[in-house]
Motif scaffolding. Structure first.
Motif, PDB file in Angstrom:
ATOM      1  N   LEU A 157       0.830  -1.208   0.000  1.00  0.00           N
ATOM      2  CA  LEU A 157       0.000   0.000   0.000  1.00  0.00           C
ATOM      3  C   LEU A 157       0.864   1.257   0.000  1.00  0.00           C
ATOM      4  O   LEU A 157       0.575   2.223  -0.720  1.00  0.00           O
ATOM      5  CB  LEU A 157      -0.942  -0.014   1.210  1.00  0.00           C
ATOM      6  N   TYR A 158       1.925   1.247   0.804  1.00  0.00           N
ATOM      7  CA  TYR A 158       2.834   2.389   0.854  1.00  0.00           C
ATOM      8  C   TYR A 158       3.512   2.589  -0.503  1.00  0.00           C
ATOM      9  O   TYR A 158       3.625   3.713  -1.000  1.00  0.00           O
ATOM     10  CB  TYR A 158       3.864   2.190   1.969  1.00  0.00           C
ATOM     11  N   ARG A 159       3.924   1.498  -1.124  1.00  0.00           N
ATOM     12  CA  ARG A 159       4.555   1.562  -2.452  1.00  0.00           C
ATOM     13  C   ARG A 159       3.609   2.205  -3.460  1.00  0.00           C
ATOM     14  O   ARG A 159       4.009   3.063  -4.251  1.00  0.00           O
ATOM     15  CB  ARG A 159       4.945   0.156  -2.909  1.00  0.00           C
ATOM     16  N   GLN A 165       2.217   9.293  -6.209  1.00  0.00           N
ATOM     17  CA  GLN A 165       2.798  10.622  -6.003  1.00  0.00           C
ATOM     18  C   GLN A 165       3.921  10.923  -7.003  1.00  0.00           C
ATOM     19  O   GLN A 165       4.580  11.954  -6.907  1.00  0.00           O
ATOM     20  CB  GLN A 165       3.344  10.750  -4.573  1.00  0.00           C
ATOM     21  N   ASN A 166       4.142   9.999  -7.927  1.00  0.00           N
ATOM     22  CA  ASN A 166       5.190  10.155  -8.951  1.00  0.00           C
ATOM     23  C   ASN A 166       6.579  10.344  -8.355  1.00  0.00           C
ATOM     24  O   ASN A 166       7.406  11.082  -8.899  1.00  0.00           O
ATOM     25  CB  ASN A 166       4.862  11.308  -9.905  1.00  0.00           C
ATOM     26  N   LYS A 171      14.496   7.292  -5.427  1.00  0.00           N
ATOM     27  CA  LYS A 171      14.024   7.830  -4.146  1.00  0.00           C
ATOM     28  C   LYS A 171      12.966   6.895  -3.546  1.00  0.00           C
ATOM     29  O   LYS A 171      12.963   6.627  -2.346  1.00  0.00           O
ATOM     30  CB  LYS A 171      13.455   9.238  -4.322  1.00  0.00           C
ATOM     31  N   ARG A 172      12.074   6.412  -4.394  1.00  0.00           N
ATOM     32  CA  ARG A 172      11.030   5.489  -3.938  1.00  0.00           C
ATOM     33  C   ARG A 172      11.661   4.235  -3.343  1.00  0.00           C
ATOM     34  O   ARG A 172      11.242   3.752  -2.289  1.00  0.00           O
ATOM     35  CB  ARG A 172      10.124   5.144  -5.127  1.00  0.00           C
ATOM     36  N   TYR A 179      11.203   2.129   5.068  1.00  0.00           N
ATOM     37  CA  TYR A 179       9.918   1.696   5.622  1.00  0.00           C
ATOM     38  C   TYR A 179       9.982   0.229   6.061  1.00  0.00           C
ATOM     39  O   TYR A 179       9.526  -0.137   7.137  1.00  0.00           O
ATOM     40  CB  TYR A 179       8.824   1.886   4.565  1.00  0.00           C
ATOM     41  N   TYR A 180      10.588  -0.606   5.199  1.00  0.00           N
ATOM     42  CA  TYR A 180      10.711  -2.023   5.526  1.00  0.00           C
ATOM     43  C   TYR A 180      11.511  -2.226   6.800  1.00  0.00           C
ATOM     44  O   TYR A 180      11.122  -2.978   7.687  1.00  0.00           O
ATOM     45  CB  TYR A 180      11.343  -2.791   4.357  1.00  0.00           C
TER      46      TYR A 180
END
Length: 184
Positions: A157-159, A165-166, A171-172, A179-180
């Protein structure tokens, strides 16, 4: 001839709406069927004897034309001549084939795997030792957190939020790794 140095490309393949022919009706065919049923495949079993409990079974001896109109064929008989005929029929028609326990006659092999909701752990020794692959898989499976499915759902979901959000890929990737680590 494929030898010990044969490299198989590890690829997860969507079997939805793929027609699979499984030739054989013994324990090995039953084991392959159990695996395939986890992946929404359209499976037909062709066997010379009615000894497998499944809805879509054709009871007859194998003929080369039986492979026509299938996307993938698995030969799981204990008859080397039948397996050779399955292989030959598939090669002529350019249909991917797996002949169980004969990697020289297999375009693909089955790894030892653990299947969860959003996770597949697949381990292969590329046909050298399925037993070793199973033991390695078991070791990995024992170390998976009990709530791994929920954790993967959250990071998924976060991904998707980041994608929406492009956020640029590099960076993603950093954000997802952070996050992981924070949510292990």
């Amino acid at each position: 001839m494929k030898g010990l140095n044969t490299m198989y490309f590890p690829m997860l393949y969507n079997l939805d709406n793929k027609k699979i022919l499984l030739v054989g009706g013994g324990n090995i065919a039953a084991h392959k069927l159990e695996i395939l049923l986890k992946f929404n495949a359209d499976i037909t079993i062709l066997t010379s004897e009615a000894n497998i409990d499944f809805d879509n079974v054709i009871i007859k001896d194998f003929e080369e034309t039986d492979v026509e109109n299938y996307d993938i064929v698995i030969g799981a008989t204990n008859d080397a001549k039948v397996n050779a005929s399955i292989y030959s029929a598939c090669k002529k028609r350019k249909i991917p084939v797996n002949i169980v326990d004969d990697k020289d006659k297999s375009d693909f092999i089955f790894p030892a795997m653990t299947v969860k909701k959003n996770l597949i752990v697949a381990v292969s020794t590329m046909g050298a030792s399925p037993t070793a692959a199973s033991k390695i898989r078991d070791g990995i499976e024992k170390n998976l957190p009990n709530d791994i499915e929920e954790k993967i759902e959250k990071i998924s979901l976060y991904r998707q939020e980041l994608i929406n959000q492009n956020i640029p890929y590099k960076k993603r990737k950093r954000l997802l790794e952070k996050y992981y680590e924070e949510n292990r």
